[in-house]
Enzyme design. Structure first.
Site, PDB file in Angstrom:
ATOM      1  N   VAL A  64      45.424  50.486  45.803  1.00 33.40           N
ATOM      2  CA  VAL A  64      44.346  51.364  45.334  1.00 33.40           C
ATOM      3  C   VAL A  64      42.962  50.849  45.707  1.00 33.40           C
ATOM      4  O   VAL A  64      41.970  51.583  45.560  1.00 33.40           O
ATOM      5  CB  VAL A  64      44.417  51.576  43.807  1.00 33.40           C
ATOM      6  CG1 VAL A  64      45.722  52.258  43.424  1.00 33.40           C
ATOM      7  CG2 VAL A  64      44.228  50.271  43.041  1.00 33.40           C
ATOM      8  N   ASN A  90      45.075  54.422  36.931  1.00 32.75           N
ATOM      9  CA  ASN A  90      45.587  53.488  35.932  1.00 32.75           C
ATOM     10  C   ASN A  90      45.831  52.085  36.463  1.00 32.75           C
ATOM     11  O   ASN A  90      45.847  51.121  35.688  1.00 32.75           O
ATOM     12  CB  ASN A  90      46.891  54.056  35.353  1.00 32.75           C
ATOM     13  CG  ASN A  90      47.704  53.013  34.631  1.00 32.75           C
ATOM     14  OD1 ASN A  90      47.357  52.585  33.541  1.00 32.75           O
ATOM     15  ND2 ASN A  90      48.794  52.580  35.263  1.00 32.75           N
ATOM     16  N   SER A 143      39.849  49.230  28.996  1.00 30.59           N
ATOM     17  CA  SER A 143      40.494  48.295  28.070  1.00 30.59           C
ATOM     18  C   SER A 143      39.554  48.038  26.902  1.00 30.59           C
ATOM     19  O   SER A 143      38.323  48.155  27.046  1.00 30.59           O
ATOM     20  CB  SER A 143      40.812  46.967  28.767  1.00 30.59           C
ATOM     21  OG  SER A 143      41.228  45.981  27.832  1.00 30.59           O
ATOM     22  N   TYR A 156      38.245  40.058  34.112  1.00 31.32           N
ATOM     23  CA  TYR A 156      38.988  41.248  33.672  1.00 31.32           C
ATOM     24  C   TYR A 156      38.115  42.093  32.741  1.00 31.32           C
ATOM     25  O   TYR A 156      37.986  43.312  32.911  1.00 31.32           O
ATOM     26  CB  TYR A 156      40.268  40.825  32.949  1.00 31.32           C
ATOM     27  CG  TYR A 156      41.059  41.978  32.375  1.00 31.32           C
ATOM     28  CD1 TYR A 156      41.876  42.763  33.185  1.00 31.32           C
ATOM     29  CD2 TYR A 156      40.985  42.300  31.022  1.00 31.32           C
ATOM     30  CE1 TYR A 156      42.602  43.828  32.672  1.00 31.32           C
ATOM     31  CE2 TYR A 156      41.693  43.368  30.492  1.00 31.32           C
ATOM     32  CZ  TYR A 156      42.507  44.123  31.320  1.00 31.32           C
ATOM     33  OH  TYR A 156      43.204  45.180  30.797  1.00 31.32           O
ATOM     34  N   ALA A 158      34.858  42.096  32.435  1.00 30.74           N
ATOM     35  CA  ALA A 158      33.732  42.659  33.176  1.00 30.74           C
ATOM     36  C   ALA A 158      34.165  43.869  33.997  1.00 30.74           C
ATOM     37  O   ALA A 158      33.455  44.876  34.073  1.00 30.74           O
ATOM     38  CB  ALA A 158      33.121  41.593  34.077  1.00 30.74           C
ATOM     39  N   SER A 159      35.334  43.790  34.600  1.00 34.60           N
ATOM     40  CA  SER A 159      35.822  44.912  35.412  1.00 34.60           C
ATOM     41  C   SER A 159      36.067  46.136  34.548  1.00 34.60           C
ATOM     42  O   SER A 159      35.764  47.267  34.942  1.00 34.60           O
ATOM     43  CB  SER A 159      37.094  44.520  36.169  1.00 34.60           C
ATOM     44  OG  SER A 159      38.214  44.405  35.310  1.00 34.60           O
ATOM     45  N   ILE A 189      49.264  45.995  24.798  1.00 33.90           N
ATOM     46  CA  ILE A 189      50.418  46.837  25.093  1.00 33.90           C
ATOM     47  C   ILE A 189      51.452  45.988  25.822  1.00 33.90           C
ATOM     48  O   ILE A 189      51.101  45.194  26.702  1.00 33.90           O
ATOM     49  CB  ILE A 189      50.023  48.038  25.980  1.00 33.90           C
ATOM     50  CG1 ILE A 189      48.779  48.746  25.418  1.00 33.90           C
ATOM     51  CG2 ILE A 189      51.204  48.999  26.127  1.00 33.90           C
ATOM     52  CD1 ILE A 189      48.935  49.350  24.055  1.00 33.90           C
TER      53      ILE A 189
END
Length: 261
Positions: A64, A90, A143, A156, A158-159, A189
């Protein structure tokens, strides 16, 4: 008549976890689905499950973060099914928990490429088709880590904060077009990405404590996130736009944490 009857949908990260659950649910609700994942065997397995369940699906192995690949799977959906109504961007990676002083630029670039550049590219190539037809629903997986600290590693988090901003800004950029853009912010999850957390807790005999910080005192499952994605993809969410919706058992209401020292 399913809630997505007649709709054409792309789901990325569909080889496992939230993506697989969402692709299956979308197909069950009547959508024609293009399932995308960089793991070819896994996404083919998802497609086989959907066909066994009576759904319509095609599978595409793609990265992606590769602009050419994203353009191609969007065009594939339009050629295969005659249009595109729903895009669920996703796909994502966590990168693990590497101490800040040990993080490299390359480490950041890999996480940002998948988690943030990926959704950007998906929106870039899906939106023109949706704008021309005057409607469409774009959903991104952010998230709770993108809302507040203590729910993920630095790059993670920050993204995912970037995904929340991307959703808000593009929703406004598409002013008056009929195209909606929203994000889902999952809490903890059980997926392939979080497997090390669950494996470690089970090895220690503390599985019953996983998810204890949220008011429901439990972790979530991929189908629970898929239900939120289904709502946003459907016409039931026709007035929901530019939102980052937490599906986290209430974790983001406080983001409690245990001291590290």
């Amino acid at each position: 008549m399913g809630r997505l009857s007649g709709k054409r949908a792309i789901v990325t990260g569909a080889g496992s976890g939230i993506g697989r659950a969402s692709a299956r649910l979308f197909a069950h609700e009547g959508a024609q689905v293009v399932a995308v994942d960089r793991a070819e065997d896994a996404v083919d397995e998802t497609a086989a499950l959907i066909r066994k369940e009576g759904g319509t699906v095609s599978s595409v192995a793609a990265d992606v973060s590769d602009e050419t690949a994203v353009k191609a799977f969007v065009e594939h959906c339009i050629a295969e099914y005659g249009g595109l109504d729903v895009l669920y961007a996703n796909a994502g990676i966590s990168g693990g928990l590497v101490p800040l002083q040990e993080q490299t630029v390359g480490y950041w670039q890999e996480i940002l490429a998948i988690n943030l550049i990926g959704p950007f590219l998906a929106i870039k190539y899906a939106s023109p088709h949706m704008i021309r037809q005057g409607h469409g629903s774009i959903i991104c997986t952010a998230s709770v880590a993108g809302l507040r600290a203590n729910a993920g590693g630095t790059p993670y988090s920050a993204s995912k904060a970037g995904v929340v901003s991307l959703v808000q800004t593009t929703a406004n950029e598409f002013y008056g077009t009929g195209v909606r853009v929203n994000a889902i912010c999952p809490g903890l999850i059980e997926t392939g990405m979080t497997k090390p957390i669950f494996d470690g807790a089970r090895a220690r005999g503390s599985e019953d404590r996983i998810g204890q910080l949220n008011p429901l005192k439990r972790y979530g499952l991929p189908p629970e996130i898929a239900q939120a994605a289904l709502f946003l993809a459907s016409d039931d969410a026709s007035y929901v736009n530019g939102q980052a919706i937490a599906v986290d058992g209430g974790l983001s209401s406080t983001h409690p944490f245990a001291g590290r020292r």
